[in-house]
Write a protein that holds these residues in place. Structure first.
Motif, PDB file in Angstrom:
ATOM      1  N   VAL A   1       0.841  -1.199   0.000  1.00  0.00           N
ATOM      2  CA  VAL A   1       0.000   0.000   0.000  1.00  0.00           C
ATOM      3  C   VAL A   1       0.879   1.253   0.000  1.00  0.00           C
ATOM      4  CG1 VAL A   1      -1.741   1.309   1.280  1.00  0.00           C
ATOM      5  CG2 VAL A   1      -1.899  -1.195   1.165  1.00  0.00           C
ATOM      6  N   ILE A   2       1.898   1.281   0.841  1.00  0.00           N
ATOM      7  CA  ILE A   2       2.800   2.431   0.912  1.00  0.00           C
ATOM      8  C   ILE A   2       3.495   2.640  -0.433  1.00  0.00           C
ATOM      9  CG2 ILE A   2       4.909   3.321   1.984  1.00  0.00           C
ATOM     10  CD1 ILE A   2       4.007   1.869   4.586  1.00  0.00           C
ATOM     11  N   LEU A   3       3.952   1.568  -1.050  1.00  0.00           N
ATOM     12  CA  LEU A   3       4.603   1.672  -2.354  1.00  0.00           C
ATOM     13  C   LEU A   3       3.644   2.231  -3.399  1.00  0.00           C
ATOM     14  CD1 LEU A   3       6.937   1.202  -4.332  1.00  0.00           C
ATOM     15  CD2 LEU A   3       6.124  -1.168  -4.562  1.00  0.00           C
ATOM     16  N   ALA A   4       2.413   1.731  -3.424  1.00  0.00           N
ATOM     17  CA  ALA A   4       1.429   2.230  -4.397  1.00  0.00           C
ATOM     18  C   ALA A   4       1.196   3.724  -4.206  1.00  0.00           C
ATOM     19  CB  ALA A   4       0.121   1.458  -4.267  1.00  0.00           C
ATOM     20  N   GLU A   5       1.130   4.167  -2.960  1.00  0.00           N
ATOM     21  CA  GLU A   5       0.941   5.589  -2.699  1.00  0.00           C
ATOM     22  C   GLU A   5       2.129   6.392  -3.203  1.00  0.00           C
ATOM     23  OE1 GLU A   5       1.071   9.502  -1.117  1.00  0.00           O
ATOM     24  OE2 GLU A   5       2.548   7.958  -0.621  1.00  0.00           O
ATOM     25  N   GLN A   6       3.334   5.904  -2.978  1.00  0.00           N
ATOM     26  CA  GLN A   6       4.522   6.631  -3.416  1.00  0.00           C
ATOM     27  C   GLN A   6       4.659   6.647  -4.944  1.00  0.00           C
ATOM     28  OE1 GLN A   6       6.988   8.609  -1.722  1.00  0.00           O
ATOM     29  NE2 GLN A   6       5.174   8.587  -0.413  1.00  0.00           N
ATOM     30  N   ILE A   7       4.248   5.582  -5.597  1.00  0.00           N
ATOM     31  CA  ILE A   7       4.246   5.568  -7.071  1.00  0.00           C
ATOM     32  C   ILE A   7       3.243   6.612  -7.569  1.00  0.00           C
ATOM     33  CG2 ILE A   7       3.710   4.219  -9.137  1.00  0.00           C
ATOM     34  CD1 ILE A   7       4.692   1.720  -7.540  1.00  0.00           C
ATOM     35  N   TYR A   8       2.064   6.642  -6.945  1.00  0.00           N
ATOM     36  CA  TYR A   8       1.055   7.639  -7.308  1.00  0.00           C
ATOM     37  C   TYR A   8       1.584   9.052  -7.061  1.00  0.00           C
ATOM     38  CZ  TYR A   8      -3.300  10.284  -7.266  1.00  0.00           C
ATOM     39  OH  TYR A   8      -4.275  11.213  -7.514  1.00  0.00           O
ATOM     40  N   ARG A   9       2.227   9.265  -5.930  1.00  0.00           N
ATOM     41  CA  ARG A   9       2.816  10.568  -5.599  1.00  0.00           C
ATOM     42  C   ARG A   9       3.878  10.936  -6.646  1.00  0.00           C
ATOM     43  NH1 ARG A   9       2.717  13.695  -1.214  1.00  0.00           N
ATOM     44  NH2 ARG A   9       1.598  12.085  -0.053  1.00  0.00           N
ATOM     45  N   ALA A  10       4.702   9.960  -7.035  1.00  0.00           N
ATOM     46  CA  ALA A  10       5.762  10.212  -8.020  1.00  0.00           C
ATOM     47  C   ALA A  10       5.186  10.724  -9.334  1.00  0.00           C
ATOM     48  CB  ALA A  10       6.583   8.946  -8.251  1.00  0.00           C
ATOM     49  N   PHE A  11       4.127  10.097  -9.809  1.00  0.00           N
ATOM     50  CA  PHE A  11       3.507  10.554 -11.048  1.00  0.00           C
ATOM     51  C   PHE A  11       2.901  11.948 -10.886  1.00  0.00           C
ATOM     52  CE2 PHE A  11       3.401   5.995 -12.386  1.00  0.00           C
ATOM     53  CZ  PHE A  11       4.093   6.161 -13.571  1.00  0.00           C
ATOM     54  N   ASN A  12       2.341  12.226  -9.719  1.00  0.00           N
ATOM     55  CA  ASN A  12       1.783  13.553  -9.477  1.00  0.00           C
ATOM     56  C   ASN A  12       2.871  14.615  -9.412  1.00  0.00           C
ATOM     57  OD1 ASN A  12      -1.302  13.767  -8.969  1.00  0.00           O
ATOM     58  ND2 ASN A  12      -0.684  11.767  -8.187  1.00  0.00           N
ATOM     59  N   ILE A  13       4.015  14.271  -8.880  1.00  0.00           N
ATOM     60  CA  ILE A  13       5.153  15.198  -8.883  1.00  0.00           C
ATOM     61  C   ILE A  13       5.570  15.476 -10.324  1.00  0.00           C
ATOM     62  CG2 ILE A  13       7.614  15.429  -8.300  1.00  0.00           C
ATOM     63  CD1 ILE A  13       6.931  13.866  -5.669  1.00  0.00           C
TER      64      ILE A  13
END
Length: 149
Positions: free
Chosen positions: A129-141
């Motif tokens: 779950v944490i990884l999925a959130e960080q991948i999502y955050r990365a794309f938003n960045i």
């Protein structure tokens, strides 16, 4: 479209982990094709790392990132940049999350990046779950949205 694979031991058992992961999976669908490849969890076996690792080895292709407590501690911005650079020369990025005993050393050695989310230990199901959130955050960045402040 960019392809991201999360290769992990076991499956999500608790509903709250499933719900949280599903939300990020839905959000990520506008940025990438996200696949989860679950290998059998051998957590009750003394040879768990070896058995799980042998099942994961065939997915060691493209650009590979392992989650490892001894890996590099990087910021969300640095992670976003690393992910963006990985897609310049690779059609897919693979993330490896070991089971409760960790990852096969051969996978760690062959990975392009060993990444840590800190020195604390997390359940491998929560790490998904944490990884999925960080991948999502990365794309938003990368897309300069308001999600990342």
């Amino acid at each position: 479209m960019k392809k991201i694979n999360i290769i992990c031991a076991g499956n999500l058992k608790e509903k709250f982990f499933k719900d949280a992961f599903s939300e990020y999976e839905k959000r990520l669908s506008r940025f990438c094709n996200l696949n989860v490849i679950e290998v059998k969890d051998f957590s009750d076996d003394d040879n768990a790392i070896q058995k799980e690792g042998m099942l994961m080895l065939s997915h060691l292709k493209g650009y590979s990132i392992v989650l490892d407590i001894h890996g590099q501690n990087i910021s969300s911005e640095e992670f976003s940049l690393s992910l963006d650079k990985a897609f310049i020369t690779n059609s897919e990025v693979n993330f490896f999350i070991g089971g409760s005993h960790g990852l096969l050393p051969e996978i760690k050695q062959k990975a392009n990046l060993k990444m840590s989310f800190g020195k604390m230990t997390y359940p491998h199901q929560l790490m998904r779950v944490i990884l999925a959130e960080q991948i999502y955050r990365a794309f938003n960045i990368q897309h300069n949205t308001k999600y990342h402040k």
